[in-house]
Design a protein around this motif. Sequence first.
Motif, short mmCIF file in Angstrom:
data_model
loop_
_atom_site.label_atom_id
_atom_site.label_comp_id
_atom_site.label_asym_id
_atom_site.label_seq_id
_atom_site.Cartn_x
_atom_site.Cartn_y
_atom_site.Cartn_z
N ASP B 130 0.79 -1.23 0.00
CA ASP B 130 0.00 0.00 0.00
C ASP B 130 0.82 1.28 0.00
OD1 ASP B 130 1.03 -0.12 2.51
OD2 ASP B 130 -0.86 0.25 3.54
N ASN B 131 2.11 1.17 -0.21
CA ASN B 131 2.91 2.40 -0.26
C ASN B 131 4.07 2.16 -1.21
OD1 ASN B 131 3.88 5.00 0.46
ND2 ASN B 131 5.36 4.04 1.83
N SER B 144 0.52 1.32 -7.89
CA SER B 144 1.15 2.36 -7.10
C SER B 144 0.06 3.16 -6.42
CB SER B 144 2.00 3.25 -8.01
OG SER B 144 2.94 2.44 -8.70
N THR B 145 0.45 3.90 -5.43
CA THR B 145 -0.59 4.48 -4.59
C THR B 145 -0.50 5.99 -4.55
OG1 THR B 145 0.95 3.86 -2.86
CG2 THR B 145 -1.02 2.55 -3.08
N TYR B 153 -9.31 3.50 -9.28
CA TYR B 153 -8.54 2.25 -9.33
C TYR B 153 -9.44 1.12 -9.83
CZ TYR B 153 -4.73 4.34 -6.67
OH TYR B 153 -3.69 5.13 -6.26
N ARG B 159 -4.63 -3.42 -2.57
CA ARG B 159 -3.39 -3.07 -1.88
C ARG B 159 -3.46 -3.51 -0.43
NH1 ARG B 159 -4.33 0.10 -5.86
NH2 ARG B 159 -6.08 0.97 -4.72
#
Lengths: 421, 421
Positions: B130-131, B144-145, B153, B159
């Motif tokens: 998640d990062n 990617s976040t 999304y 994620r």
Amino acid sequence: MTSDLLARRARLMGPNVPTFYDDPVEIVRGEGVWLWDAEGRRYLDCYNNVAHLGHCHPKVVEAIAAQAATLNTHTRYLHRGILDYIERLTGKFGHDLSQAIMVCTGSEANDVALRMAQAVTGKTGLIATDNTYHGNTTAVAHLSTRRPPIGGYPGHVRRVPAPDSLAPLGGSLAAQAQAFAAGVARAIEELEAAGHGFAGLMLCPIFANEGTPGVGPGFMAPTVEVVRRAGGLILCDEVQPGFGRVGAAWWGHELIGFAPDVVTLGKPMANGHPVGAVVTRPDVMAAFREAFGYFNTFGGNPVSCAAALATLEVIEDEGLVENAREVGAYALEMMRGLHHPLIADTRGFGLFFGIEFAREGAPQSDFCGRVVEAAKARGILLGRVGRAQHILKMRPPMPFSRENAEMLVETLDAILREMPA
Amino acid sequence: MTSDLLARRARLMGPNVPTFYDDPVEIVRGEGVWLWDAEGRRYLDCYNNVAHLGHCHPKVVEAIAAQAATLNTHTRYLHRGILDYIERLTGKFGHDLSQAIMVCTGSEANDVALRMAQAVTGKTGLIATDNTYHGNTTAVAHLSTRRPPIGGYPGHVRRVPAPDSLAPLGGSLAAQAQAFAAGVARAIEELEAAGHGFAGLMLCPIFANEGTPGVGPGFMAPTVEVVRRAGGLILCDEVQPGFGRVGAAWWGHELIGFAPDVVTLGKPMANGHPVGAVVTRPDVMAAFREAFGYFNTFGGNPVSCAAALATLEVIEDEGLVENAREVGAYALEMMRGLHHPLIADTRGFGLFFGIEFAREGAPQSDFCGRVVEAAKARGILLGRVGRAQHILKMRPPMPFSRENAEMLVETLDAILREMPA
């Protein structure tokens, strides 16, 4: 020898890796319009548009070697190379396409272009032609029609019938311009009805993957009107026609006479060094940069820019666009003198030629394949293209000479004389 | 001077183009671990992992120049270069990853890897941390976040919380291994419930974009079990840890002790030449080649392979993995001697270091940013990373010496002494 290499390929690269020819060639050296195989046989390269200036052009090799020895790093530091190049490149566009993103491949360029249309419109719907190829990333592969991805084609992508000399949308190519625009209008309606909305239409301005069906100036006018009225963008894939290939202009869209919102560049851009770009207007760039963070580690590095700048300079210094126009016209005239009952059409733009084989409207794929193999046996490298792979595709390096053209056409003549219909 | 360049960048490249530093540097030359700006100032490069062998390594420059002058064409002709390289590369993997696809960037590699998981499973669902950041194509940008794409999304991407030294999933990093696996299991259930099914989990084995939180051997075991039980693939992004960066092993997954189904490579692979690769087992490759047609025009061309092979040889000939281990350990020990109230953790794998700044668990982003700027003012180039950009990221070229490490740590010490908490 070749069989050993094919066995090693299967072991190290897996099955179904594309090769050219029934018995693929091991190419070991290139210079100008010539390639040599491992046994020293020489081939006239009439296919590879990546080696735009000719294979291993010394000016590009020198530019790469000198810059690679000096600095090769990313664009989060400042460097004049990318600025000098983008300035020169955007100077080649006649309208307000004044900004660019540098990437590494035409696929990456098209992948960015699709998102530019989405950023400007806030919509996701994309339209492409129904027999095309715009690259190999997941997103651009959705525009291609070779096979559906796992999970099926996504709903936000629609394909419209492309102009085609054998399966006409509506009679003459001039009439097909209206039919093409009508197909785009229908797809826009479908995208809007499905809730995706319409972001953009991506196409090659000369429909290269459809076999360069011979569309002329004005063909795109009705389509551009439909796209503009719907608020979408025109995304022009110049990977094949760009950099003077079409002879009469630097870009395919110039030749056909329309002004895209986004232009994508790839293959010939740096004579083989992995470089691509997306060229657009400041408003489109700003929308993209706002909506999507984008950074490309290798894109626009000093070596890539040096290779691309050297390529641009050689095109100009050696008068390669003029050469494409003159030698292209000479070669096309000679090709039109070829006689064979299966030749349905012979056409070209600059140094991009197609000879279409058909019998009473039925494409002759096998015949075309045999011509390609026979040409290779006589030392000429060609490809094929079209819905049925029935169109000879010839797209030689840009310094192709009259003598090279004569050798090509005389060889084709000899081959066709020996091949009954 | 710099302001002129920034104005030209804005005019030619558009807004929001990422740069390093409040006052970006114009870098004009590189050699080994050093970079020089336009005024002749020298910087110790402690950030750029692309120049893996050091900037402008002469062996790579020579390999590129020699091959570019000989032949540079696509892989539909046969060439020994790609075979020799893939043979050497796959020889560096301890398990059955024996085949590869050559591409031009890490982004292209990850884009292919996602489709490999889909091809093997026939499902579309993908999981990432998640990062993170896995590249810039549309498909990998979905993992990617940084910001959601237009249209949001897609539902087939989930994620999961990554291990993190500041926001722990469940206490100690060892305990986080179970919590991480549980997060993956939940995401798999969600994907299955939503009808996407589960194809694969993509991650960096040392969680580099999460700030290399210091996960150790065994961390991935529970997660691997969860993924295998669900029939999915483990896609290991080695763009940052690969090629010996982590010192104790050639690959991050070796260090952490798990066997991915697919490994992706990029940045350092050819010391700056645009090259990436996807390495996998024959069964995965066969499924991908069957389900997706794939061809990459520039991928695996003879120049790219010559550059990549030279890079591999220099890593071996100069003992750079051993250097990363030894100098890395020496530097880490010195870094652990740095004292400042805001230093929450100091960690590293080989020549990849992180110093985390926090006050009572609260990340100190501004402080970290000021350290980066102060280091630049003293001739040291660093970066930062982490959820809050509060972790110093140091990832110098692999020939980094003990003297270089001393200069880095002494400079950090001097900076930290002058910066009150």
